[in-house]
Enzyme design. Structure first.
Site, PDB file in Angstrom:
ATOM      1  N   LYS A 119       0.842  -1.198   0.000  1.00 24.41           N
ATOM      2  CA  LYS A 119       0.000   0.000   0.000  1.00 24.41           C
ATOM      3  C   LYS A 119       0.880   1.251   0.000  1.00 24.41           C
ATOM      4  CE  LYS A 119      -3.889   1.938   2.716  1.00 24.41           C
ATOM      5  NZ  LYS A 119      -4.740   1.704   3.907  1.00 24.41           N
TER       6      LYS A 119
ATOM      7  N   SER B 183      -9.682   1.653   3.046  1.00 26.83           N
ATOM      8  CA  SER B 183      -8.840   2.423   2.158  1.00 26.83           C
ATOM      9  C   SER B 183      -7.790   1.601   1.407  1.00 26.83           C
ATOM     10  CB  SER B 183      -8.130   3.522   2.959  1.00 26.83           C
ATOM     11  OG  SER B 183      -7.286   2.963   3.933  1.00 26.83           O
TER      12      SER B 183
ATOM     13  N   SER C 134      -9.719  -0.733   7.266  1.00 28.66           N
ATOM     14  CA  SER C 134      -9.211  -0.585   5.894  1.00 28.66           C
ATOM     15  C   SER C 134      -8.494  -1.788   5.301  1.00 28.66           C
ATOM     16  CB  SER C 134      -8.282   0.615   5.815  1.00 28.66           C
ATOM     17  OG  SER C 134      -9.049   1.767   5.682  1.00 28.66           O
TER      18      SER C 134
END
Ligand code: GLN
Length: 493
Positions: free
Chosen positions: A81, A156, A180
């Site tokens: 990420k 997210s 997330s």
């Protein structure tokens, strides 16, 4: 006959590489080919690292020959990420503020990946500064759900989840402040885990809510996730809140266990906004667990009404303070043509941050301001303590708390941001684990009437990560095989 690389789990691929039946470069090329096919329709990556990955693959192959790596994941391609620093490579947090930011050091979790010989494929898309539930607030554009491209992948960590679900990566790292990792895992039909707070160092993870943030794995199954968690865990002198987890290895000795497992289901979680299909799938899962010898009880979670308010107050308060550093001076974006320092600050932050980030900074600054601190922040802190105590009491009697991971399957693109409050409510099942620092895993439990995947969440007491993984693995085995769209060859537009 040799098994196709794209059909292997991460552990199977690691094993094939160790045995020499597949090279690290072949493994990488299989993922790169998939990226080439999938990226135009999904956009899971902000920064693919093709060239770097080839170079790393070569080095890792040599390291494997020398017997340098102990991890069963050596040589396996993984996505990261884009809120974790990777030295020498831009790390954007999906924000204009950090569009061209190139860190001079790597996050501890990322360093550990490299030490284990895991090959980094690229940096994945996310909601800006990890604030959101859909991966629609990224400065670089949305990521789409591999099951149905008119849907969001969740957020997210939506880029990480989409990359794994589309077969672009075998595993990925995400971060979880209020869900997330687990929520996008649920929306993309994969497994995602948020470990006990402190299990993984947060050094080099760009902070959102420091007392809530935790890095964790996303993968196609529970075992792969346990193996990745083994790589990244551990006490780190650069993060005072990190700890030496008493569990030496999450993978070693991991067995699916459901017989005698005591499962608590909070009644409050089955009311209101829970979608009919998700509710049905959840009750099917309960039936399966009971049939396998688990003992299921309904309990009450009295702090439930405070979960979302407490989470958003704490998260925004911490975010507003963490994001103060983006001022145009220290690093990142700086606005041009400013008169004086104050105007430079204002213009930089106005132009550098998107709407959702600004909303959180305003909320956070408000709840921390003199005169409102007692009414909001302090109350949230108290609610958080009550929740922790209530969870402690539940875990005296039960092994895991079970719930859906999210109240709905993946929403359509463009739906959620119209009504942010409604979107915040969809975090109801995931924020407990962050507010109380607990481990939780989401495992796919079926598809709804539209063919979209739905996740089941197992949450355990602090440091009982292994127990949570065992329950999740037990369920995964009982549920049976699970195919992702790319494995069925039936990808919808
Ligand atoms: N959806 C939650 C939020 O917007 C959780 C985000 C996260 O876990 N990073 O804050």
């Amino acid at each position: 006959m040799r098994q196709k690389i794209e059909e292997m789990t991460a552990l199977e691929l690691g094993e094939a590489i160790r045995r020499g039946s597949c090279s690290v470069t072949e493994a990488l090329e299989s993922c790169l080919a998939q990226m080439e096919r999938q990226e135009p329709r999904l956009h899971a990556f902000v920064t693919p690292l093709r060239k770097r990955a080839y170079e790393q693959a070569k080095r890792v192959q040599e390291g494997i020959r020398q017997g340098k790596y102990a991890s069963p994941l050596a040589g396996v391609p993984v996505a990261v990420k884009d809120n974790m620093l990777l030295k020498g490579t831009r790390t954007t947090c999906a924000s204009r503020m950090l569009e061209n930011y190139v860190p001079s050091w790597s996050a501890t979790a990322v360093e550990k990946l490299e030490e284990a010989g895991v090959v980094i494929l690229g940096k994945t898309n996310m909601d800006e500064f990890a604030m959101g539930s859909t991966t629609e607030t990224s400065y670089f554009g949305v990521t789409r759900n591999p099951w149905e491209t008119s849907r969001v992948p969740g957020g997210s960590s939506g880029g990480s989840a989409a990359a794994v679900a589309a077969g672009e990566a075998l595993l990925a790292l995400g971060s979880d402040t209020g869900g997330s990792i687990r929520q996008p895992a649920s929306h993309c039909g994969i497994v995602g885990m948020k470990p006990t707070y402190g299990t993984v160092s947060r050094s080099g993870l760009i902070a959102y809510g420091s007392s809530l943030d935790q890095i964790g794995p996303l993968g196609r199954n529970v075992r792969d996730c346990a193996a990745l968690l083994d790589v990244i865990k551990g006490r780190d002198s650069r993060d005072a809140t990190s700890l030496d987890h008493p569990q030496e290895s999450f993978l070693k000795g991991l067995e699916g266990k459901l017989r005698g497992l005591r499962v608590a289901v909070p009644r409050e979680f089955l009311a209101g906004g829970l979608e009919e299909d998700v509710r049905n799938l959840f009750f099917q899962a309960l039936k399966l667990l009971t049939a396998q010898g688990a003992i299921v009880d309904f309990v009450s979670l009295k702090t439930e009404p405070y979960l979302i308010p407490a989470y958003y107050i704490v998260a925004c308060a911490e975010a507003s303070s963490n994001l103060e550093r983006f001022d145009g001076v220290k690093y990142g974006y700086r606005a041009q043509d400013c008169q004086g320092l104050h105007q430079m600050y204002r213009k930089t932050r106005t132009e550098g941050f998107g709407w959702e980030v600004k909303r959180r900074i305003l909320l956070g600054t408000f709840v921390l301001s003199a005169g409102y601190y007692d009414a909001y922040y302090l109350k949230a802190a108290k609610a958080r303590r009550l929740l922790r105590e209530e969870c402690d009491r539940i875990f005296e009697k039960w092994d895991v708390i079970l719930s859906p991971a999210a109240p709905t399957a993946a929403p359509a693109l463009g739906e959620s941001l119209k009504d942010p409050l409604q979107m915040y409510l969809s975090d109801l099942y995931t924020v407990t684990a962050n507010l109380a620092g607990l481990p939780a895993v989401s495992v796919p439990c079926g598809t709804d009437s539209q063919g979209l995947p739905v996740g089941l969440q197992f949450m355990g007491a602090a440091l009982q990560d292994q127990k949570v993984l065992q329950a999740a693995l037990g369920y995964e085995e009982a549920r049976g095989s699970w195919q992702l769209p790319f494995q069925r060859g039936g990808e919808k537009k």
